[in-house]
Design an enzyme around this catalytic site. Structure first.
Site, PDB file in Angstrom:
ATOM      1  N   ASP A 262       0.821  -1.209   0.000  1.00  0.00           N
ATOM      2  CA  ASP A 262       0.000   0.000   0.000  1.00  0.00           C
ATOM      3  C   ASP A 262       0.855   1.260   0.000  1.00  0.00           C
ATOM      4  OD1 ASP A 262      -2.538   0.975  -0.183  1.00  0.00           O
ATOM      5  OD2 ASP A 262      -2.887   1.080   1.965  1.00  0.00           O
ATOM      6  N   ASP A 308      -9.014  -1.630   2.346  1.00  0.00           N
ATOM      7  CA  ASP A 308      -8.811  -1.064   3.677  1.00  0.00           C
ATOM      8  C   ASP A 308      -9.851  -1.547   4.670  1.00  0.00           C
ATOM      9  OD1 ASP A 308      -6.655   0.406   2.744  1.00  0.00           O
ATOM     10  OD2 ASP A 308      -7.942   2.042   2.088  1.00  0.00           O
TER      11      ASP A 308
END
Length: 420
Positions: A262, A308
């Site tokens: 990420d 997420d």
């Protein structure tokens, strides 16, 4: 996998601002607070209810509801596979070639000089080459988005139907004519026959499928943000419910790998944000910051990637099942990790709002969701129990974790009351 939190009220393209040269009016503080608060709430719902349903899913006997277990090997390979997929999607749309307007100018100049001289000649004083290189679309983006829309139309209907089925069952009358069905697809014959698909459903499930199809048509025709969020929430809840980590160590490997994934793809490149904004697909939750000004037709969105939600969510669900395996009338690790998620996502939103830049949410979520429960385990002297906890990979995945009659069963019932 999309797992970036984007801030649309910044005028930069990377942060989700307009790219057509116009400047949107600044969002009001009330609109910003409403958008961020709604994203936070929408992220918490599938994690909480998905974790509860993951316990019942692990106990279930229906083969169609059996969870998919993620091993440490799967966890180690997942960030690599996700990176290749993400980069492939980015390159599939945009590969850099020379500016097409320059090529057109050269051809026009060549034809003009040829007509004047009556024969082919070297181009004199060709137009200056623009050093800017623009993306050349290999395939029409509209065509690709249409294919993606059809794909997510089918997946979204199935996911939403599976999500609302337990809630809808409470509204059917007792005398509702409910019939059982089974979809069975096998391979081979005799002793070598192997089940490929074995899905059991009933008339109530078909009604839920019909209701979900209405949302699917709405999404397909309008691409409305509410329909997008309904599908996104369904995908997230199903992911938390059906994807199971086999132990805490595997969860740490998965979250640690995606932490690096990420951070690199959000801070190191513009690939993550570009993919998130290029696809018309429910791979993210969105909420408009100008809802108070424009109502349901608002178009200035803040967004949160489903990664997420699902990735920390399956770890939080694992800790709930670990709590139950301890046979205590508490769910300390579940509540701790759930509070850690709130803290991590809240910190992400705060940092993004301060710096006006898209943030890799896992940068803040991973340390919180792993660190807080580990600290609690250290304080309680249960670190060994936490990291030695193992879920079975057999057809009876809760042989280790299923609570017996007593305090642990009543503890789960207390959580289930909140779901109702």
């Amino acid at each position: 996998m999309d797992s970036a939190l984007s801030d649309p009220h910044n005028d930069s393209a990377e942060a989700g601002g307009p790219t057509n040269g116009t400047t949107r009016p600044p969002s009001t503080p009330e609109g910003i607070a409403l958008a961020y608060g709604s994203l936070l709430l929408m992220a918490l719902l599938p994690i909480f209810f998905g974790a509860l349903r993951s316990v019942r899913c692990a106990r279930g006997k229906n083969a169609s509801d059996m969870p998919e277990t993620i091993t440490s090997r799967d966890a180690a390979r997942f960030p690599i596979i996700a990176s290749c997929t993400l980069l492939g999607l980015y390159l599939f749309f945009k590969v850099y070639f020379p500016n097409k307007s320059y090529t057109g100018s050269v051809l026009k100049t060549w034809k003009t000089q040829k007509s004047k001289k009556g024969k082919t000649a070297a181009i004199q004083n060709p137009p200056a080459r623009d050093s800017h290189r623009v993306p050349f679309e290999i395939f029409s983006q509209e065509y690709i988005n249409l294919l993606l829309s059809m794909y997510f139309f089918v997946l979204g209907i199935l996911a939403l139907s599976h999500t609302i089925s337990p809630f809808m069952n409470k509204f059917f009358p007792a005398n509702f004519p409910n019939r059982q069905y089974q979809l069975l697809f096998t391979q081979g014959s005799g002793e070598s026959k192997e089940e490929i698909i074995n899905y059991e459903f009933d008339t109530k499930d078909l009604v839920c499928l019909g209701l979900s199809s209405i949302v699917g048509v709405w999404y397909l025709l309008r691409k409305h943000w509410i329909a997008n969020n309904l599908f996104g929430l369904a995908f997230s809840l199903n992911g938390v419910e059906l994807l199971h980590l086999n132990n805490v160590s595997t969860g740490c490997i998965l979250l640690g790998g995606l932490f690096i994934y990420d951070v690199f793809w959000v801070f190191g490149t513009n690939v993550m944000v570009t993919v998130a904004k290029s696809f018309e697909a429910p791979i993210k939750l969105v909420f408009p910051q100008d809802l108070l000004e424009k109502g349901l037709e608002a178009d200035n969105f803040a967004m949160l990637g489903l990664g997420d939600i699902v990735i920390p969510g399956i770890f939080i669900a694992l800790l709930l099942r670990f709590d139950i395996s301890l046979k205590k009338n508490t769910h300390t690790y579940f509540y701790t990790s759930f509070a850690a998620y709130i803290f991590g996502l809240g910190l992400t939103i705060f940092i993004m709002h301060i710096f006006k830049h898209a943030q890799p949410a896992l940068l803040y979520l991973v340390p919180a969701c792993i660190g807080f429960p580990v600290l609690v385990a250290l304080a309680k002297g249960e670190v060994t129990e936490m990291f030695s906890y193992e879920e079975s990979n057999s057809k009876d995945p809760v042989a280790v974790t299923e609570p017996k009659e007593g305090t642990e069963a009543s503890a789960l019932k207390g959580l289930e009351k909140k779901e109702k």
